[in-house]
Design a protein around this motif. Structure first.
Motif, PDB file in Angstrom:
ATOM      1  N   MET A 171      35.513 -52.851  23.409  1.00  7.45           N
ATOM      2  CA  MET A 171      35.285 -51.431  23.383  1.00  7.45           C
ATOM      3  C   MET A 171      34.336 -51.071  22.232  1.00  7.45           C
ATOM      4  O   MET A 171      33.459 -50.250  22.400  1.00  7.45           O
ATOM      5  CB  MET A 171      36.627 -50.728  23.211  1.00  7.45           C
ATOM      6  N   LYS A 172      34.555 -51.697  21.097  1.00  7.89           N
ATOM      7  CA  LYS A 172      33.723 -51.459  19.915  1.00  7.89           C
ATOM      8  C   LYS A 172      32.269 -51.818  20.208  1.00  7.89           C
ATOM      9  O   LYS A 172      31.351 -51.076  19.860  1.00  7.89           O
ATOM     10  CB  LYS A 172      34.272 -52.296  18.758  1.00  7.89           C
ATOM     11  N   GLU A 173      32.064 -52.932  20.877  1.00  8.53           N
ATOM     12  CA  GLU A 173      30.706 -53.390  21.186  1.00  8.53           C
ATOM     13  C   GLU A 173      30.001 -52.438  22.146  1.00  8.53           C
ATOM     14  O   GLU A 173      28.795 -52.218  22.047  1.00  8.53           O
ATOM     15  CB  GLU A 173      30.737 -54.800  21.782  1.00  8.53           C
ATOM     16  N   SER A 217      47.371 -45.612  21.700  1.00 10.66           N
ATOM     17  CA  SER A 217      45.994 -45.131  21.707  1.00 10.66           C
ATOM     18  C   SER A 217      45.125 -45.988  20.793  1.00 10.66           C
ATOM     19  O   SER A 217      45.621 -46.765  19.985  1.00 10.66           O
ATOM     20  CB  SER A 217      45.928 -43.666  21.267  1.00 10.66           C
ATOM     21  N   LEU A 218      43.837 -45.818  20.968  1.00 13.01           N
ATOM     22  CA  LEU A 218      42.840 -46.513  20.157  1.00 13.01           C
ATOM     23  C   LEU A 218      41.806 -45.481  19.743  1.00 13.01           C
ATOM     24  O   LEU A 218      41.265 -44.760  20.583  1.00 13.01           O
ATOM     25  CB  LEU A 218      42.176 -47.631  20.976  1.00 13.01           C
ATOM     26  N   THR A 219      41.540 -45.383  18.443  1.00 14.06           N
ATOM     27  CA  THR A 219      40.542 -44.452  17.929  1.00 14.06           C
ATOM     28  C   THR A 219      39.324 -45.240  17.484  1.00 14.06           C
ATOM     29  O   THR A 219      39.443 -46.183  16.707  1.00 14.06           O
ATOM     30  CB  THR A 219      41.105 -43.639  16.748  1.00 14.06           C
ATOM     31  N   LEU A 220      38.175 -44.859  18.008  1.00  8.77           N
ATOM     32  CA  LEU A 220      36.908 -45.465  17.614  1.00  8.77           C
ATOM     33  C   LEU A 220      36.161 -44.455  16.756  1.00  8.77           C
ATOM     34  O   LEU A 220      35.906 -43.332  17.194  1.00  8.77           O
ATOM     35  CB  LEU A 220      36.081 -45.825  18.842  1.00  8.77           C
ATOM     36  N   GLN A 221      35.825 -44.839  15.534  1.00  2.88           N
ATOM     37  CA  GLN A 221      35.104 -43.955  14.621  1.00  2.88           C
ATOM     38  C   GLN A 221      33.659 -44.437  14.540  1.00  2.88           C
ATOM     39  O   GLN A 221      33.395 -45.540  14.065  1.00  2.88           O
ATOM     40  CB  GLN A 221      35.760 -43.973  13.249  1.00  2.88           C
ATOM     41  N   GLY A 245      38.407 -47.571  28.966  1.00  4.82           N
ATOM     42  CA  GLY A 245      39.757 -47.657  28.420  1.00  4.82           C
ATOM     43  C   GLY A 245      40.843 -47.566  29.465  1.00  4.82           C
ATOM     44  O   GLY A 245      41.990 -47.956  29.219  1.00  4.82           O
ATOM     45  N   ALA A 246      40.519 -47.067  30.650  1.00  2.00           N
ATOM     46  CA  ALA A 246      41.518 -46.953  31.710  1.00  2.00           C
ATOM     47  C   ALA A 246      42.052 -48.329  32.109  1.00  2.00           C
ATOM     48  O   ALA A 246      43.204 -48.460  32.498  1.00  2.00           O
ATOM     49  CB  ALA A 246      40.918 -46.249  32.910  1.00  2.00           C
ATOM     50  N   HIS A 267      42.601 -50.740  30.078  1.00  2.00           N
ATOM     51  CA  HIS A 267      43.455 -51.249  28.998  1.00  2.00           C
ATOM     52  C   HIS A 267      44.765 -50.476  28.874  1.00  2.00           C
ATOM     53  O   HIS A 267      45.581 -50.781  28.016  1.00  2.00           O
ATOM     54  CB  HIS A 267      42.701 -51.186  27.662  1.00  2.00           C
ATOM     55  N   LYS A 268      44.949 -49.456  29.728  1.00  2.00           N
ATOM     56  CA  LYS A 268      46.172 -48.644  29.726  1.00  2.00           C
ATOM     57  C   LYS A 268      46.440 -48.008  28.360  1.00  2.00           C
ATOM     58  O   LYS A 268      47.576 -47.915  27.919  1.00  2.00           O
ATOM     59  CB  LYS A 268      47.375 -49.460  30.170  1.00  2.00           C
ATOM     60  N   LYS A 269      45.370 -47.637  27.674  1.00  2.00           N
ATOM     61  CA  LYS A 269      45.483 -46.960  26.382  1.00  2.00           C
ATOM     62  C   LYS A 269      44.587 -45.736  26.400  1.00  2.00           C
ATOM     63  O   LYS A 269      43.563 -45.712  27.061  1.00  2.00           O
ATOM     64  CB  LYS A 269      45.031 -47.876  25.231  1.00  2.00           C
ATOM     65  N   ARG A 270      44.970 -44.747  25.635  1.00  2.00           N
ATOM     66  CA  ARG A 270      44.134 -43.568  25.472  1.00  2.00           C
ATOM     67  C   ARG A 270      43.111 -43.862  24.398  1.00  2.00           C
ATOM     68  O   ARG A 270      43.465 -44.331  23.312  1.00  2.00           O
ATOM     69  CB  ARG A 270      44.981 -42.366  25.081  1.00  2.00           C
ATOM     70  N   ILE A 271      41.865 -43.594  24.684  1.00  2.00           N
ATOM     71  CA  ILE A 271      40.765 -43.879  23.775  1.00  2.00           C
ATOM     72  C   ILE A 271      40.251 -42.560  23.198  1.00  2.00           C
ATOM     73  O   ILE A 271      39.969 -41.628  23.932  1.00  2.00           O
ATOM     74  CB  ILE A 271      39.616 -44.608  24.488  1.00  2.00           C
TER      75      ILE A 271
END
Length: 75
Positions: free
Chosen positions: A1-3, A29-33, A63-64, A66-70
């Protein structure tokens, strides 16, 4: 996701060496800054936030699987 976020942002800015993406993982969840050079901030956000919304849409779709909220934060 970061890439994914790094690749998109580097294609938009004049200073690709200053693009930084930090991942902060939470329970559900995952937060990308995303941080860019100050002069490139407008290019990443776009008129009325259209570029930022488009980047968020791509990240949410990825992100869908990965079943996480991005969450994407642009700094």
């Amino acid at each position: 996701m970061k890439e994914l976020v790094e690749t998109i942002a580097k294609a938009l800015v004049d200073h690709p060496e200053d693009v930084r993406v930090t991942e902060v993982e939470h329970e559900q969840s995952l937060t990308l800054q995303l941080s860019v050079h100050p002069t490139d901030m407008g290019k990443v956000i776009g008129k009325q936030g259209r570029i930022a919304k488009a980047i968020r849409s791509v990240v949410y779709a990825a992100g869908a699987n990965h079943k996480k909220r991005i969450n994407l934060e642009i700094q």
